[in-house]
Design an enzyme around this catalytic site. Structure first.
Site, PDB file in Angstrom:
ATOM      1  N   PHE A 158       0.828  -1.225   0.000  1.00  0.00           N
ATOM      2  CA  PHE A 158       0.000   0.000   0.000  1.00  0.00           C
ATOM      3  C   PHE A 158       0.853   1.261   0.000  1.00  0.00           C
ATOM      4  O   PHE A 158       0.479   2.262   0.614  1.00  0.00           O
ATOM      5  CB  PHE A 158      -0.950   0.054   1.227  1.00  0.00           C
ATOM      6  CG  PHE A 158      -1.808  -1.150   1.445  1.00  0.00           C
ATOM      7  CD1 PHE A 158      -2.388  -1.816   0.384  1.00  0.00           C
ATOM      8  CD2 PHE A 158      -2.066  -1.611   2.736  1.00  0.00           C
ATOM      9  CE1 PHE A 158      -3.215  -2.919   0.605  1.00  0.00           C
ATOM     10  CE2 PHE A 158      -2.875  -2.704   2.964  1.00  0.00           C
ATOM     11  CZ  PHE A 158      -3.448  -3.361   1.899  1.00  0.00           C
ATOM     12  N   PRO A 242       2.353  12.939  14.047  1.00  0.00           N
ATOM     13  CA  PRO A 242       1.381  14.031  14.210  1.00  0.00           C
ATOM     14  C   PRO A 242       1.338  14.965  13.008  1.00  0.00           C
ATOM     15  O   PRO A 242       0.247  15.404  12.598  1.00  0.00           O
ATOM     16  CB  PRO A 242       1.879  14.762  15.471  1.00  0.00           C
ATOM     17  CG  PRO A 242       2.582  13.704  16.245  1.00  0.00           C
ATOM     18  CD  PRO A 242       3.235  12.811  15.218  1.00  0.00           C
ATOM     19  N   GLN A 243       2.486  15.236  12.393  1.00  0.00           N
ATOM     20  CA  GLN A 243       2.472  16.100  11.212  1.00  0.00           C
ATOM     21  C   GLN A 243       1.729  15.420  10.067  1.00  0.00           C
ATOM     22  O   GLN A 243       0.966  16.051   9.337  1.00  0.00           O
ATOM     23  CB  GLN A 243       3.900  16.469  10.783  1.00  0.00           C
ATOM     24  CG  GLN A 243       3.896  17.329   9.521  1.00  0.00           C
ATOM     25  CD  GLN A 243       5.233  17.944   9.188  1.00  0.00           C
ATOM     26  OE1 GLN A 243       6.157  17.918   9.998  1.00  0.00           O
ATOM     27  NE2 GLN A 243       5.353  18.507   7.993  1.00  0.00           N
ATOM     28  N   GLU A 244       1.946  14.104   9.919  1.00  0.00           N
ATOM     29  CA  GLU A 244       1.250  13.364   8.863  1.00  0.00           C
ATOM     30  C   GLU A 244      -0.266  13.443   9.088  1.00  0.00           C
ATOM     31  O   GLU A 244      -1.053  13.638   8.163  1.00  0.00           O
ATOM     32  CB  GLU A 244       1.716  11.904   8.858  1.00  0.00           C
ATOM     33  CG  GLU A 244       0.952  11.037   7.883  1.00  0.00           C
ATOM     34  CD  GLU A 244       1.545   9.633   7.706  1.00  0.00           C
ATOM     35  OE1 GLU A 244       2.667   9.390   8.193  1.00  0.00           O
ATOM     36  OE2 GLU A 244       0.885   8.807   7.067  1.00  0.00           O
ATOM     37  N   ARG A 245      -0.677  13.312  10.350  1.00  0.00           N
ATOM     38  CA  ARG A 245      -2.112  13.313  10.661  1.00  0.00           C
ATOM     39  C   ARG A 245      -2.712  14.706  10.525  1.00  0.00           C
ATOM     40  O   ARG A 245      -3.864  14.852  10.102  1.00  0.00           O
ATOM     41  CB  ARG A 245      -2.330  12.720  12.054  1.00  0.00           C
ATOM     42  CG  ARG A 245      -2.057  11.235  11.992  1.00  0.00           C
ATOM     43  CD  ARG A 245      -1.885  10.522  13.280  1.00  0.00           C
ATOM     44  NE  ARG A 245      -1.475   9.155  12.962  1.00  0.00           N
ATOM     45  CZ  ARG A 245      -0.890   8.326  13.818  1.00  0.00           C
ATOM     46  NH1 ARG A 245      -0.648   8.709  15.054  1.00  0.00           N
ATOM     47  NH2 ARG A 245      -0.550   7.112  13.428  1.00  0.00           N
ATOM     48  N   GLN A 338     -26.007  11.927  -2.331  1.00  0.00           N
ATOM     49  CA  GLN A 338     -27.476  11.814  -2.237  1.00  0.00           C
ATOM     50  C   GLN A 338     -28.152  13.033  -2.863  1.00  0.00           C
ATOM     51  O   GLN A 338     -29.138  12.908  -3.595  1.00  0.00           O
ATOM     52  CB  GLN A 338     -27.863  11.667  -0.753  1.00  0.00           C
ATOM     53  CG  GLN A 338     -29.288  11.266  -0.526  1.00  0.00           C
ATOM     54  CD  GLN A 338     -29.546   9.813  -0.932  1.00  0.00           C
ATOM     55  OE1 GLN A 338     -28.616   9.028  -1.093  1.00  0.00           O
ATOM     56  NE2 GLN A 338     -30.802   9.474  -1.131  1.00  0.00           N
ATOM     57  N   GLY A 341     -28.594  12.978  -6.483  1.00  0.00           N
ATOM     58  CA  GLY A 341     -29.465  11.945  -7.041  1.00  0.00           C
ATOM     59  C   GLY A 341     -28.662  10.969  -7.883  1.00  0.00           C
ATOM     60  O   GLY A 341     -27.501  10.688  -7.576  1.00  0.00           O
ATOM     61  N   GLY A 342     -29.245  10.481  -8.962  1.00  0.00           N
ATOM     62  CA  GLY A 342     -28.595   9.468  -9.809  1.00  0.00           C
ATOM     63  C   GLY A 342     -27.268   9.943 -10.376  1.00  0.00           C
ATOM     64  O   GLY A 342     -26.328   9.152 -10.527  1.00  0.00           O
TER      65      GLY A 342
HETATM   66  C1  LIG Z   1      -4.403   3.919  -0.582  1.00  0.00           C
HETATM   67  C2  LIG Z   1      -3.495   3.642   0.570  1.00  0.00           C
HETATM   68  C3  LIG Z   1      -2.271   4.306   0.642  1.00  0.00           C
HETATM   69  C4  LIG Z   1      -1.403   4.037   1.702  1.00  0.00           C
HETATM   70  N1  LIG Z   1      -0.159   4.642   1.734  1.00  0.00           N
HETATM   71  C5  LIG Z   1       0.755   4.205   2.638  1.00  0.00           C
HETATM   72  C6  LIG Z   1       2.102   4.656   2.579  1.00  0.00           C
HETATM   73  O1  LIG Z   1       2.465   5.506   1.732  1.00  0.00           O
HETATM   74  N2  LIG Z   1       2.990   4.144   3.451  1.00  0.00           N
HETATM   75  C7  LIG Z   1       2.650   3.220   4.401  1.00  0.00           C
HETATM   76  O2  LIG Z   1       3.506   2.793   5.156  1.00  0.00           O
HETATM   77  N3  LIG Z   1       1.358   2.782   4.503  1.00  0.00           N
HETATM   78  C8  LIG Z   1       0.430   3.248   3.630  1.00  0.00           C
HETATM   79  N4  LIG Z   1      -0.866   2.782   3.709  1.00  0.00           N
HETATM   80  C9  LIG Z   1      -1.197   1.787   4.703  1.00  0.00           C
HETATM   81  C10 LIG Z   1      -2.124   2.260   5.808  1.00  0.00           C
HETATM   82  O3  LIG Z   1      -1.445   3.141   6.659  1.00  0.00           O
HETATM   83  C11 LIG Z   1      -2.637   0.992   6.521  1.00  0.00           C
HETATM   84  O4  LIG Z   1      -3.553   0.372   5.620  1.00  0.00           O
HETATM   85  C12 LIG Z   1      -3.289   1.278   7.838  1.00  0.00           C
HETATM   86  O5  LIG Z   1      -2.335   1.704   8.784  1.00  0.00           O
HETATM   87  C13 LIG Z   1      -4.014   0.047   8.410  1.00  0.00           C
HETATM   88  O6  LIG Z   1      -3.182  -1.069   8.396  1.00  0.00           O
HETATM   89  P1  LIG Z   1      -3.718  -2.448   7.752  1.00  0.00           P
HETATM   90  O7  LIG Z   1      -4.270  -2.120   6.415  1.00  0.00           O
HETATM   91  O8  LIG Z   1      -2.648  -3.451   7.818  1.00  0.00           O
HETATM   92  O9  LIG Z   1      -4.924  -2.863   8.677  1.00  0.00           O
HETATM   93  P2  LIG Z   1      -4.809  -3.744  10.019  1.00  0.00           P
HETATM   94  O10 LIG Z   1      -3.720  -3.204  10.869  1.00  0.00           O
HETATM   95  O11 LIG Z   1      -4.767  -5.183   9.637  1.00  0.00           O
HETATM   96  O12 LIG Z   1      -6.221  -3.420  10.693  1.00  0.00           O
HETATM   97  C14 LIG Z   1      -7.437  -4.002  10.215  1.00  0.00           C
HETATM   98  C15 LIG Z   1      -8.596  -3.359  10.991  1.00  0.00           C
HETATM   99  O13 LIG Z   1      -8.430  -3.602  12.382  1.00  0.00           O
HETATM  100  C16 LIG Z   1      -8.430  -2.375  13.081  1.00  0.00           C
HETATM  101  N5  LIG Z   1      -7.523  -2.437  14.220  1.00  0.00           N
HETATM  102  C17 LIG Z   1      -6.210  -2.778  14.237  1.00  0.00           C
HETATM  103  N6  LIG Z   1      -5.713  -2.692  15.480  1.00  0.00           N
HETATM  104  C18 LIG Z   1      -6.736  -2.260  16.258  1.00  0.00           C
HETATM  105  C19 LIG Z   1      -6.873  -1.954  17.652  1.00  0.00           C
HETATM  106  N7  LIG Z   1      -5.831  -2.021  18.489  1.00  0.00           N
HETATM  107  N8  LIG Z   1      -8.082  -1.543  18.106  1.00  0.00           N
HETATM  108  C20 LIG Z   1      -9.154  -1.437  17.267  1.00  0.00           C
HETATM  109  N9  LIG Z   1      -9.091  -1.723  15.960  1.00  0.00           N
HETATM  110  C21 LIG Z   1      -7.894  -2.110  15.463  1.00  0.00           C
HETATM  111  C22 LIG Z   1      -7.979  -1.329  12.083  1.00  0.00           C
HETATM  112  O14 LIG Z   1      -8.395  -0.020  12.459  1.00  0.00           O
HETATM  113  C23 LIG Z   1      -8.655  -1.828  10.820  1.00  0.00           C
HETATM  114  O15 LIG Z   1      -9.977  -1.392  10.820  1.00  0.00           O
HETATM  115  C24 LIG Z   1      -1.778   3.104   2.707  1.00  0.00           C
HETATM  116  C25 LIG Z   1      -3.021   2.467   2.629  1.00  0.00           C
HETATM  117  C26 LIG Z   1      -3.870   2.711   1.586  1.00  0.00           C
HETATM  118  C27 LIG Z   1      -5.171   1.981   1.515  1.00  0.00           C
END
Ligand SMILES: Cc1cc2nc3c(=O)[nH]c(=O)nc-3n(C[C@H](O)[C@H](O)[C@H](O)COP(=O)(O)OP(=O)(O)OC[C@H]3O[C@@H](n4cnc5c(N)ncnc54)[C@H](O)[C@@H]3O)c2cc1C
Length: 381
Positions: A158, A242-245, A338, A341-342
């Site tokens: 990803f 935090p900056q990323e978020r 919504q 519409g279509g």
């Molecule tokens: C389009 C796209 C671009 C991305 N770009 C990057 C990138 O540039 N670099 C990079 O490193 N990553 C990237 N990511 C990855 C992204 O950060 C991860 O998909 C994300 O952190 C979730 O990890 P995971 O997909 O492995 O899900 P998982 O960790 O397998 O989690 C699956 C589900 O379980 C939930 N979950 C996990 N642990 C807990 C918990 N303790 N409590 C409650 N719920 C929990 C999660 O919230 C999720 O809903 C990208 C993802 C996408 C889809």
């Protein structure tokens, strides 16, 4: 509500970004979507506009803005045209940049930063692995020391810009069995033998960003490419998340606000039962609710931008901004679909694409569940 965080300088920068997007991006956006990627000439053009080096010292070709409001303005303008472009340029100029500017050695800065600013060296960051992204401390990619090099094995998935990046900041385990304490960051150049990438992943939305798997098969990385301190990679990442978020939050609200404005114009024009659909009380109230949600959220995100500039943005407040803005963005855009519409379900309408583009923001940059986990922990729970 009038926003007060920007000055004339920021608005002038906004005008530059807007003009550039009108001229260089909008006419070609359909091609980018078709090709699942942003062509290199667009990166080079962005570099010429000084969009890529906002975080980079002037000595290495950056504009060293030292004011996150410029990053925010750029992200807002990109998001209004293409959420995917905001994420691609954001990963490079907003997310990878601080790692390089803060942690690189002089030699690394000289090697990487000038081309980083011109768009000749596009970057990505590889944290997530096929086995998981939320539990970063459990990552499995390994780096084993061998003389002056480290041999990296494993894979990432990803990864935004993964297919086109010339250099990837890769988190790898350097001390087995030591959890978060045994992770190191490496700058891995794409032409290093043993490094390869999978296809461009077929995503639900944000089609114009290239997202890819990365594979490391005995990739020999010089020790001179370690970014920051050995075994402190996890801390380096936590300090910069935090900056990323914050960047995600800025982009989320701008994206939804742009779509809301377009929807408002639409529901003033579109008629049913002889009157504009927006004039039905249900839809009028809905529009009022959406705008209120956007503006109240914007006020919080703006406050986070100022806090970040002052060095006061906490990881917990950034987590609040990230999950809330992603939730609001998705709610607002879903309601906009919504209201169309279509037509809202037709890919040729921006609102439909925006709906697909927005979905990922609740998942990436730390999922919304993980954000709530951080906030909950801070509550002592
Ligand atoms: C389009 C796209 C671009 C991305 N770009 C990057 C990138 O540039 N670099 C990079 O490193 N990553 C990237 N990511 C990855 C992204 O950060 C991860 O998909 C994300 O952190 C979730 O990890 P995971 O997909 O492995 O899900 P998982 O960790 O397998 O989690 C699956 C589900 O379980 C939930 N979950 C996990 N642990 C807990 C918990 N303790 N409590 C409650 N719920 C929990 C999660 O919230 C999720 O809903 C990208 C993802 C996408 C889809």
């Amino acid at each position: 509500m009038k926003r007060t965080i920007y000055t004339e300088d920021h608005e002038a920068f906004r005008a530059t970004a807007r003009t550039w997007l009108e001229r260089e991006v909008k006419p070609r956006l359909e091609d980018f979507i078709e090709d699942k990627g942003i062509p290199r000439d667009v990166w080079i053009s962005a570099g010429k506009q000084d969009f890529l080096g906002l975080e980079i010292p002037a000595a290495y070709g950056g504009s060293e803005a030292g004011d996150y409001r410029f990053n925010a303005v750029l992200s807002e303008e990109l998001s209004r045209v293409s959420a995917a472009m905001s994420s691609c340029l954001g990963i490079h100029a907003d997310i990878v940049a601080p790692y390089l500017a803060d942690l690189c050695t002089e030699d690394q800065k000289e090697r990487w930063l000038p081309r980083f600013c011109t768009g000749e060296l596009v970057t990505a960051i590889g944290m997530t692995e096929p086995s998981g992204g939320s539990d970063l401390a459990a990552l499995k990619t390994t780096a084993v020391q061998d003389g002056d090099s480290w041999v990296v094995n494993g894979s990432k998935t990803f990864i935004t810009n993964g297919y086109s990046a010339d250099m990837v900041v890769v988190a790898a385990r350097t001390t087995p069995g030591s959890g978060a304490k045994g992770i190191t960051l490496f700058g891995i150049e794409a032409d290093t033998p043993g490094f390869s990438r999978g296809r461009k992943l077929d995503k639900v939305g944000q089609t114009e960003s290239d997202t890819s798997e990365l594979f490391f098969d005995n990739v020999r990385v010089p020790a001179a490419n370690i970014i920051g301190e050995l075994n402190l990679g996890f801390i380096h990442m936590m300090e910069r998340l935090p900056q990323e978020r914050l960047g995600a939050a800025v982009s989320n609200i701008a994206h939804a606000a742009g779509i809301f404005e377009e929807t408002l114009a639409y529901i003033k024009e579109r008629k049913a039962f002889g009157q504009p659909v927006g004039s039905f009380q249900y839809n009028k109230f809905l529009a009022a609710e959406l705008l209120t949600k956007l503006e109240v959220s914007q006020a919080y995100v703006d406050q986070c931008v100022l806090a970040f500039n002052a060095g006061d943005l906490t990881a917990v407040d950034a987590a609040k901004a990230k999950w809330w803005s992603a939730q609001v963005q998705n709610e607002v855009i879903d309601a906009c679909v919504q209201l169309y519409g279509g037509y809202g379900y037709m890919n040729e309408y921006r609102v439909a694409r925006a709906w697909r583009d927005a979905r990922v923001t609740k998942i990436w940059a730390g999922s919304n569940e993980i954000m709530k986990e951080l906030i909950g922990r801070d509550l002592g729970l």
